[in-house]
Design a protein around this motif. Structure first.
Motif, PDB file in Angstrom:
ATOM      1  N   LEU A  45      33.497  20.463  64.938  1.00  0.00           N
ATOM      2  CA  LEU A  45      32.851  21.482  66.502  1.00  0.00           C
ATOM      3  C   LEU A  45      33.349  20.924  67.761  1.00  0.00           C
ATOM      4  O   LEU A  45      33.068  21.581  69.150  1.00  0.00           O
ATOM      5  CB  LEU A  45      31.042  20.891  66.780  1.00  0.00           C
ATOM      6  CG  LEU A  45      30.343  21.538  65.184  1.00  0.00           C
ATOM      7  CD1 LEU A  45      29.266  21.393  64.948  1.00  0.00           C
ATOM      8  CD2 LEU A  45      30.619  23.399  65.389  1.00  0.00           C
ATOM      9  N   LEU A  69      38.367  28.684  65.419  1.00  0.00           N
ATOM     10  CA  LEU A  69      36.787  28.697  65.878  1.00  0.00           C
ATOM     11  C   LEU A  69      35.902  29.669  65.112  1.00  0.00           C
ATOM     12  O   LEU A  69      34.268  29.400  64.464  1.00  0.00           O
ATOM     13  CB  LEU A  69      36.878  29.616  67.608  1.00  0.00           C
ATOM     14  CG  LEU A  69      34.797  29.589  68.293  1.00  0.00           C
ATOM     15  CD1 LEU A  69      35.404  29.572  69.013  1.00  0.00           C
ATOM     16  CD2 LEU A  69      34.671  31.074  67.743  1.00  0.00           C
ATOM     17  N   ASN A 128      35.584  27.589  61.359  1.00  0.00           N
ATOM     18  CA  ASN A 128      34.806  26.614  61.896  1.00  0.00           C
ATOM     19  C   ASN A 128      33.108  26.305  61.349  1.00  0.00           C
ATOM     20  O   ASN A 128      32.710  26.072  60.709  1.00  0.00           O
ATOM     21  CB  ASN A 128      35.436  25.648  62.654  1.00  0.00           C
ATOM     22  CG  ASN A 128      35.765  24.130  62.455  1.00  0.00           C
ATOM     23  OD1 ASN A 128      34.127  23.852  61.914  1.00  0.00           O
ATOM     24  ND2 ASN A 128      36.410  23.587  62.561  1.00  0.00           N
ATOM     25  N   LEU A 129      33.328  27.432  62.300  1.00  0.00           N
ATOM     26  CA  LEU A 129      31.627  28.128  61.897  1.00  0.00           C
ATOM     27  C   LEU A 129      31.324  28.557  61.098  1.00  0.00           C
ATOM     28  O   LEU A 129      29.736  27.892  60.675  1.00  0.00           O
ATOM     29  CB  LEU A 129      31.070  28.739  63.179  1.00  0.00           C
ATOM     30  CG  LEU A 129      31.557  28.328  65.168  1.00  0.00           C
ATOM     31  CD1 LEU A 129      30.837  29.186  65.940  1.00  0.00           C
ATOM     32  CD2 LEU A 129      30.706  27.436  65.557  1.00  0.00           C
ATOM     33  N   VAL A 155      35.886  23.134  68.121  1.00  0.00           N
ATOM     34  CA  VAL A 155      35.356  24.231  68.325  1.00  0.00           C
ATOM     35  C   VAL A 155      34.834  24.392  69.753  1.00  0.00           C
ATOM     36  O   VAL A 155      35.854  25.451  71.105  1.00  0.00           O
ATOM     37  CB  VAL A 155      34.612  24.896  68.094  1.00  0.00           C
ATOM     38  CG1 VAL A 155      33.360  26.153  68.058  1.00  0.00           C
ATOM     39  CG2 VAL A 155      34.410  25.434  66.319  1.00  0.00           C
TER      40      VAL A 155
END
Length: 182
Positions: free
Chosen positions: A133, A63, A66-67, A136
């Protein structure tokens, strides 16, 4: 990753230090910086000394990473990324803000759909699956949390993830740090 038969995310829940994960993910995201050719990443980490949550470590790392990689990929040659972790109303708030290309309102509504990539994102970066996303969001939901996005074109994007949290012994108030290794 996701089991193709059940579409479930694997992993066991355990006590995870989100501060350590935030630092690890910021270092891992340097790969995205190198691939993108970004000249400079300016980090602002507003983190307590320790902040624990019950979660699946690998998924929470995914998470964060990825962000952060998205923040780097969809920004200009100088990227400013602010990562904040804090307790808020009995929950844990994880905030990732950048000064990237931003999104239109209609794009924000679709970004968590599998395989969706905003037109400006496609124009800037050709490769990408549009799954990051969506994954995520699944991770956040698996952890009984919520994710919100605020964005303005040419200004940047802020993702706020809220996770249930209990106060753990030894947690302290946040303080700013200038680099991911600080």
């Amino acid at each position: 990753m996701i089991d193709p038969k059940t579409r479930a995310l694997p992993g066991q829940f355990e006590t995870v230090d989100l501060v350590a994960l935030a630092r690890e993910a910021s270092l891992l995201s340097e790969e995205g910086r190198i691939e993108r050719g970004v000249k400079e990443v300016r980090w602002k980490l507003d983190l307590p000394d320790r902040l624990e949550v019950r979660g699946i470590r690998e998924q929470l790392l995914n998470l964060f990473a990825n962000l952060l990689v998205n923040a780097i990929k969809y920004s200009g040659p100088v990227v400013e990324i602010c990562v904040t972790l804090r307790r808020q109303d009995g929950a844990i708030a994880l905030v990732v803000a950048d000064n990237g290309i931003g999104m239109k309102a209609e794009e924000r509504e679709k970004i968590f759909e599998e395989f969706y990539r905003a037109p400006r994102a496609k124009a800037l970066i050709e490769d990408g699956s549009g799954l990051g996303l969506a994954i995520v969001k699944r991770i956040v939901e698996r952890h009984a949390g919520d994710i919100r996005v605020e964005s303005s074109e040419q200004v940047g994007t802020t993702f706020t993830v809220t996770l249930p949290g209990e106060v753990a012994p030894g947690e302290q108030e946040p303080h700013g740090n200038a680099s991911p290794t600080a």
